[in-house]
Design a protein around this motif. Structure first.
Motif, PDB file in Angstrom:
ATOM      1  N   LYS A 156       0.808  -1.219   0.000  1.00 50.89           N
ATOM      2  CA  LYS A 156       0.000   0.000   0.000  1.00 50.89           C
ATOM      3  C   LYS A 156       0.844   1.273   0.000  1.00 50.89           C
ATOM      4  CE  LYS A 156      -3.937  -2.062   2.307  1.00 50.89           C
ATOM      5  NZ  LYS A 156      -4.788  -2.065   3.485  1.00 50.89           N
ATOM      6  N   ARG A 157       2.094   1.174   0.471  1.00 48.03           N
ATOM      7  CA  ARG A 157       2.934   2.373   0.586  1.00 48.03           C
ATOM      8  C   ARG A 157       4.334   2.087   0.070  1.00 48.03           C
ATOM      9  NH1 ARG A 157       1.017   5.992   5.364  1.00 48.03           N
ATOM     10  NH2 ARG A 157      -0.807   4.888   6.120  1.00 48.03           N
ATOM     11  N   LEU A 196       5.990  10.740   4.822  1.00 45.96           N
ATOM     12  CA  LEU A 196       5.422  10.630   6.171  1.00 45.96           C
ATOM     13  C   LEU A 196       6.492  10.937   7.227  1.00 45.96           C
ATOM     14  CD1 LEU A 196       3.108   9.884   8.104  1.00 45.96           C
ATOM     15  CD2 LEU A 196       3.749   7.478   7.792  1.00 45.96           C
ATOM     16  N   GLU A 237       0.773  -1.469   8.439  1.00 46.66           N
ATOM     17  CA  GLU A 237      -0.121  -0.373   8.071  1.00 46.66           C
ATOM     18  C   GLU A 237      -0.758   0.234   9.314  1.00 46.66           C
ATOM     19  OE1 GLU A 237      -1.820   2.310   5.476  1.00 46.66           O
ATOM     20  OE2 GLU A 237      -0.257   0.844   5.058  1.00 46.66           O
ATOM     21  N   LYS A 238      -1.076  -0.612  10.286  1.00 47.09           N
ATOM     22  CA  LYS A 238      -1.681  -0.129  11.532  1.00 47.09           C
ATOM     23  C   LYS A 238      -0.733   0.830  12.251  1.00 47.09           C
ATOM     24  CE  LYS A 238      -3.617  -1.699  15.910  1.00 47.09           C
ATOM     25  NZ  LYS A 238      -3.882  -2.841  16.790  1.00 47.09           N
ATOM     26  N   LYS A 283      -0.498   4.148  10.368  1.00 45.66           N
ATOM     27  CA  LYS A 283      -1.688   4.982  10.576  1.00 45.66           C
ATOM     28  C   LYS A 283      -1.663   5.646  11.949  1.00 45.66           C
ATOM     29  CE  LYS A 283      -4.753   2.875   7.235  1.00 45.66           C
ATOM     30  NZ  LYS A 283      -5.961   2.135   6.956  1.00 45.66           N
ATOM     31  N   GLU A 284      -1.164   4.934  12.959  1.00 44.89           N
ATOM     32  CA  GLU A 284      -1.027   5.513  14.300  1.00 44.89           C
ATOM     33  C   GLU A 284      -0.027   6.674  14.261  1.00 44.89           C
ATOM     34  OE1 GLU A 284       0.015   2.253  16.860  1.00 44.89           O
ATOM     35  OE2 GLU A 284      -1.985   1.367  16.710  1.00 44.89           O
ATOM     36  N   GLU A 290       0.614   8.559  11.678  1.00 48.21           N
ATOM     37  CA  GLU A 290      -0.033   9.653  10.960  1.00 48.21           C
ATOM     38  C   GLU A 290      -0.955  10.455  11.868  1.00 48.21           C
ATOM     39  OE1 GLU A 290      -0.535   8.496   6.296  1.00 48.21           O
ATOM     40  OE2 GLU A 290      -1.737   7.340   7.711  1.00 48.21           O
ATOM     41  N   LYS A 291      -1.620   9.787  12.782  1.00 48.86           N
ATOM     42  CA  LYS A 291      -2.564  10.450  13.701  1.00 48.86           C
ATOM     43  C   LYS A 291      -1.847  11.280  14.760  1.00 48.86           C
ATOM     44  CE  LYS A 291      -6.163   6.942  13.293  1.00 48.86           C
ATOM     45  NZ  LYS A 291      -6.874   5.870  14.008  1.00 48.86           N
TER      46      LYS A 291
END
Length: 129
Positions: A72-73, A81, A120-121, A124-125, A127-128
């Motif tokens: 995905k990335r 990022l 990915e999890k 995403k953490e 990124e938040k």
């Protein structure tokens, strides 16, 4: 010591440069000698990026590894990022830091990027945060 770590990754992935895998547009429109010169310069630039490499390695310490490659990335998106926290780094620096940090990789044959076994999890953490 970082220069030696970067060189160890180049030894593992000989086509790695500051740009990523290879040189911009694969040196299209350049003579063979110009391609060789550009490739050599880009690898030298990568070897001179110890500070950025160290920052990327530190940033990567928060990323969890998974069993399979995350398609995905790409390295380019991942470096973007990381830059939000550590400042500008090149695609090649990010790839070198990830490989040095023990991430499995797959070279994307259609681009200068690589894919890694990054959760990915956990991304995403980050990124938040």
């Amino acid at each position: 010591m970082s220069k030696e770590y970067i060189q160890a990754v180049i030894d593992l992935i000989p086509e790695l440069t500051d740009f990523g895998i290879g040189i911009h547009k694969n040196g299209r429109w350049l003579s063979q000698q110009e391609k060789a010169d550009e490739f050599s310069k880009s690898q030298d630039d990568l070897l001179k990026s110890a500070d950025a490499f160290n920052k990327a390695v530190e940033w990567l310490s928060q990323v969890k590894q998974i069993k399979n490659i995350n398609s995905k990335r790409s390295s380019y998106g991942l470096k973007d990022l990381a830059e939000k926290k550590i400042g500008y780094i090149t695609n090649g620096v990010f790839i070198a830091a990830a490989v040095h940090s023990g991430f499995k990789y797959k070279i994307d044959e259609s681009s200068p990027n690589a894919l890694f076994n990054m959760s990915e999890k956990s991304l995403k953490e980050i990124e938040k945060a």
